[in-house]
Motif scaffolding. Sequence first.
Motif, PDB file in Angstrom:
ATOM      1  N   VAL A  84       0.844  -1.200   0.000  1.00 34.92           N
ATOM      2  CA  VAL A  84       0.000   0.000   0.000  1.00 34.92           C
ATOM      3  C   VAL A  84       0.879   1.250   0.000  1.00 34.92           C
ATOM      4  O   VAL A  84       0.650   2.195  -0.779  1.00 34.92           O
ATOM      5  CB  VAL A  84      -0.954   0.001   1.217  1.00 34.92           C
ATOM      6  CG1 VAL A  84      -1.630   1.356   1.389  1.00 34.92           C
ATOM      7  CG2 VAL A  84      -1.990  -1.098   1.085  1.00 34.92           C
ATOM      8  N   ILE A  85       1.896   1.253   0.860  1.00 40.55           N
ATOM      9  CA  ILE A  85       2.810   2.405   0.929  1.00 40.55           C
ATOM     10  C   ILE A  85       3.553   2.572  -0.394  1.00 40.55           C
ATOM     11  O   ILE A  85       3.653   3.679  -0.932  1.00 40.55           O
ATOM     12  CB  ILE A  85       3.797   2.233   2.104  1.00 40.55           C
ATOM     13  CG1 ILE A  85       3.045   2.260   3.439  1.00 40.55           C
ATOM     14  CG2 ILE A  85       4.882   3.303   2.074  1.00 40.55           C
ATOM     15  CD1 ILE A  85       3.875   1.782   4.618  1.00 40.55           C
ATOM     16  N   LEU A  86       4.063   1.468  -0.930  1.00 42.79           N
ATOM     17  CA  LEU A  86       4.816   1.511  -2.187  1.00 42.79           C
ATOM     18  C   LEU A  86       3.944   2.019  -3.333  1.00 42.79           C
ATOM     19  O   LEU A  86       4.366   2.894  -4.097  1.00 42.79           O
ATOM     20  CB  LEU A  86       5.361   0.121  -2.522  1.00 42.79           C
ATOM     21  CG  LEU A  86       6.100  -0.004  -3.847  1.00 42.79           C
ATOM     22  CD1 LEU A  86       7.423   0.759  -3.784  1.00 42.79           C
ATOM     23  CD2 LEU A  86       6.328  -1.454  -4.186  1.00 42.79           C
ATOM     24  N   PHE A  87       2.730   1.506  -3.454  1.00 39.72           N
ATOM     25  CA  PHE A  87       1.833   1.946  -4.525  1.00 39.72           C
ATOM     26  C   PHE A  87       1.511   3.427  -4.398  1.00 39.72           C
ATOM     27  O   PHE A  87       1.450   4.145  -5.400  1.00 39.72           O
ATOM     28  CB  PHE A  87       0.545   1.123  -4.548  1.00 39.72           C
ATOM     29  CG  PHE A  87       0.736  -0.294  -4.989  1.00 39.72           C
ATOM     30  CD1 PHE A  87       1.818  -0.674  -5.777  1.00 39.72           C
ATOM     31  CD2 PHE A  87      -0.153  -1.280  -4.603  1.00 39.72           C
ATOM     32  CE1 PHE A  87       1.997  -1.991  -6.185  1.00 39.72           C
ATOM     33  CE2 PHE A  87       0.014  -2.600  -5.007  1.00 39.72           C
ATOM     34  CZ  PHE A  87       1.087  -2.953  -5.799  1.00 39.72           C
ATOM     35  N   PHE A  88       1.291   3.893  -3.175  1.00 36.87           N
ATOM     36  CA  PHE A  88       0.996   5.305  -2.974  1.00 36.87           C
ATOM     37  C   PHE A  88       2.160   6.165  -3.469  1.00 36.87           C
ATOM     38  O   PHE A  88       1.951   7.121  -4.228  1.00 36.87           O
ATOM     39  CB  PHE A  88       0.723   5.587  -1.492  1.00 36.87           C
ATOM     40  CG  PHE A  88       0.537   7.052  -1.190  1.00 36.87           C
ATOM     41  CD1 PHE A  88      -0.676   7.671  -1.432  1.00 36.87           C
ATOM     42  CD2 PHE A  88       1.577   7.808  -0.666  1.00 36.87           C
ATOM     43  CE1 PHE A  88      -0.850   9.022  -1.163  1.00 36.87           C
ATOM     44  CE2 PHE A  88       1.414   9.155  -0.393  1.00 36.87           C
ATOM     45  CZ  PHE A  88       0.190   9.761  -0.632  1.00 36.87           C
ATOM     46  N   PHE A  89       3.373   5.829  -3.059  1.00 34.59           N
ATOM     47  CA  PHE A  89       4.525   6.639  -3.465  1.00 34.59           C
ATOM     48  C   PHE A  89       4.784   6.541  -4.966  1.00 34.59           C
ATOM     49  O   PHE A  89       5.169   7.521  -5.592  1.00 34.59           O
ATOM     50  CB  PHE A  89       5.770   6.255  -2.664  1.00 34.59           C
ATOM     51  CG  PHE A  89       5.750   6.791  -1.262  1.00 34.59           C
ATOM     52  CD1 PHE A  89       5.772   8.156  -1.033  1.00 34.59           C
ATOM     53  CD2 PHE A  89       5.689   5.942  -0.181  1.00 34.59           C
ATOM     54  CE1 PHE A  89       5.740   8.670   0.253  1.00 34.59           C
ATOM     55  CE2 PHE A  89       5.661   6.438   1.114  1.00 34.59           C
ATOM     56  CZ  PHE A  89       5.685   7.803   1.333  1.00 34.59           C
ATOM     57  N   GLN A  93       4.249  10.109  -6.867  1.00 37.54           N
ATOM     58  CA  GLN A  93       5.586  10.681  -6.715  1.00 37.54           C
ATOM     59  C   GLN A  93       5.754  12.006  -7.455  1.00 37.54           C
ATOM     60  O   GLN A  93       6.559  12.839  -7.058  1.00 37.54           O
ATOM     61  CB  GLN A  93       6.652   9.687  -7.159  1.00 37.54           C
ATOM     62  CG  GLN A  93       6.628   9.345  -8.627  1.00 37.54           C
ATOM     63  CD  GLN A  93       7.629   8.256  -8.964  1.00 37.54           C
ATOM     64  OE1 GLN A  93       8.412   7.844  -8.121  1.00 37.54           O
ATOM     65  NE2 GLN A  93       7.591   7.787 -10.189  1.00 37.54           N
ATOM     66  N   ASP A  94       5.005  12.213  -8.506  1.00 38.67           N
ATOM     67  CA  ASP A  94       5.080  13.466  -9.261  1.00 38.67           C
ATOM     68  C   ASP A  94       3.986  14.455  -8.868  1.00 38.67           C
ATOM     69  O   ASP A  94       3.813  15.476  -9.545  1.00 38.67           O
ATOM     70  CB  ASP A  94       4.990  13.177 -10.764  1.00 38.67           C
ATOM     71  CG  ASP A  94       6.174  12.364 -11.259  1.00 38.67           C
ATOM     72  OD1 ASP A  94       7.276  12.514 -10.683  1.00 38.67           O
ATOM     73  OD2 ASP A  94       5.999  11.579 -12.206  1.00 38.67           O
ATOM     74  N   ARG A  95       3.264  14.147  -7.811  1.00 36.60           N
ATOM     75  CA  ARG A  95       2.179  15.031  -7.358  1.00 36.60           C
ATOM     76  C   ARG A  95       2.373  15.364  -5.878  1.00 36.60           C
ATOM     77  O   ARG A  95       1.727  14.787  -5.008  1.00 36.60           O
ATOM     78  CB  ARG A  95       0.842  14.353  -7.601  1.00 36.60           C
ATOM     79  CG  ARG A  95       0.572  14.224  -9.106  1.00 36.60           C
ATOM     80  CD  ARG A  95      -0.681  13.491  -9.411  1.00 36.60           C
ATOM     81  NE  ARG A  95      -1.869  14.226  -8.995  1.00 36.60           N
ATOM     82  CZ  ARG A  95      -3.078  13.699  -9.088  1.00 36.60           C
ATOM     83  NH1 ARG A  95      -3.255  12.497  -9.557  1.00 36.60           N
ATOM     84  NH2 ARG A  95      -4.118  14.393  -8.683  1.00 36.60           N
ATOM     85  N   PRO A  96       3.250  16.304  -5.593  1.00 34.87           N
ATOM     86  CA  PRO A  96       3.510  16.650  -4.188  1.00 34.87           C
ATOM     87  C   PRO A  96       2.279  17.171  -3.448  1.00 34.87           C
ATOM     88  O   PRO A  96       2.206  17.048  -2.232  1.00 34.87           O
ATOM     89  CB  PRO A  96       4.601  17.714  -4.259  1.00 34.87           C
ATOM     90  CG  PRO A  96       4.668  18.151  -5.669  1.00 34.87           C
ATOM     91  CD  PRO A  96       4.045  17.092  -6.520  1.00 34.87           C
ATOM     92  N   SER A  97       1.326  17.716  -4.189  1.00 37.52           N
ATOM     93  CA  SER A  97       0.124  18.209  -3.512  1.00 37.52           C
ATOM     94  C   SER A  97      -0.673  17.067  -2.889  1.00 37.52           C
ATOM     95  O   SER A  97      -1.376  17.265  -1.897  1.00 37.52           O
ATOM     96  CB  SER A  97      -0.758  18.993  -4.484  1.00 37.52           C
ATOM     97  OG  SER A  97      -1.261  18.145  -5.489  1.00 37.52           O
ATOM     98  N   SER A 107      -2.038   9.502   6.926  1.00 36.44           N
ATOM     99  CA  SER A 107      -2.241   8.073   6.658  1.00 36.44           C
ATOM    100  C   SER A 107      -0.906   7.353   6.483  1.00 36.44           C
ATOM    101  O   SER A 107      -0.714   6.254   7.009  1.00 36.44           O
ATOM    102  CB  SER A 107      -3.135   7.867   5.434  1.00 36.44           C
ATOM    103  OG  SER A 107      -2.515   8.368   4.261  1.00 36.44           O
ATOM    104  N   LYS A 108       0.032   7.965   5.783  1.00 38.11           N
ATOM    105  CA  LYS A 108       1.321   7.295   5.556  1.00 38.11           C
ATOM    106  C   LYS A 108       2.181   7.267   6.811  1.00 38.11           C
ATOM    107  O   LYS A 108       2.922   6.315   7.029  1.00 38.11           O
ATOM    108  CB  LYS A 108       2.089   7.938   4.401  1.00 38.11           C
ATOM    109  CG  LYS A 108       1.395   7.774   3.055  1.00 38.11           C
ATOM    110  CD  LYS A 108       1.001   6.324   2.811  1.00 38.11           C
ATOM    111  CE  LYS A 108      -0.071   6.179   1.774  1.00 38.11           C
ATOM    112  NZ  LYS A 108      -1.413   6.007   2.250  1.00 38.11           N
TER     113      LYS A 108
END
Length: 137
Positions: A84-89, A93-97, A107-108
């Motif tokens: 879950v953490i890996l998929f989120f990042f 990764q290109d959307r800092p917002s 959540s993270k």
Amino acid sequence: MSTTHPTHDIRVRVLWLAVILALAAALAYILIALKVLAVGDLQTTEGPPAIVLVAAGSYVVGGLLIVAGRRWLWILGAIINALVILFFFRMYQDRPSVMFSPGGLISKAAQLLLEASLIYLIVVSWWRERRPPFNRG
């Protein structure tokens, strides 16, 4: 005089900490679904509320299963949580917002601390099985 071993006390505390962190992650997802926690420029069409509620439910169930004390459940939970953490990042990764939004950070943070807690429980459980019994002399 206490007869408990300090490692046992720490393990029990970490176990309950892991349960609380899993429930905190679930609460974060519920607050995201209710739009209390913002997730940057993420639109509802990109992340339907159903997936957020499924994630919340999964963390509630996973948190309750931690109490079962089964190492294989901890391992399975650690693997799923890491994914879950890996998929989120990877996805954001290109959307800092999104990554640095209140919903993303809260959540993270809970999930990263949960991961560390599960790894601790897994390692301590494995270590206790392999060491010789305590000699009371």
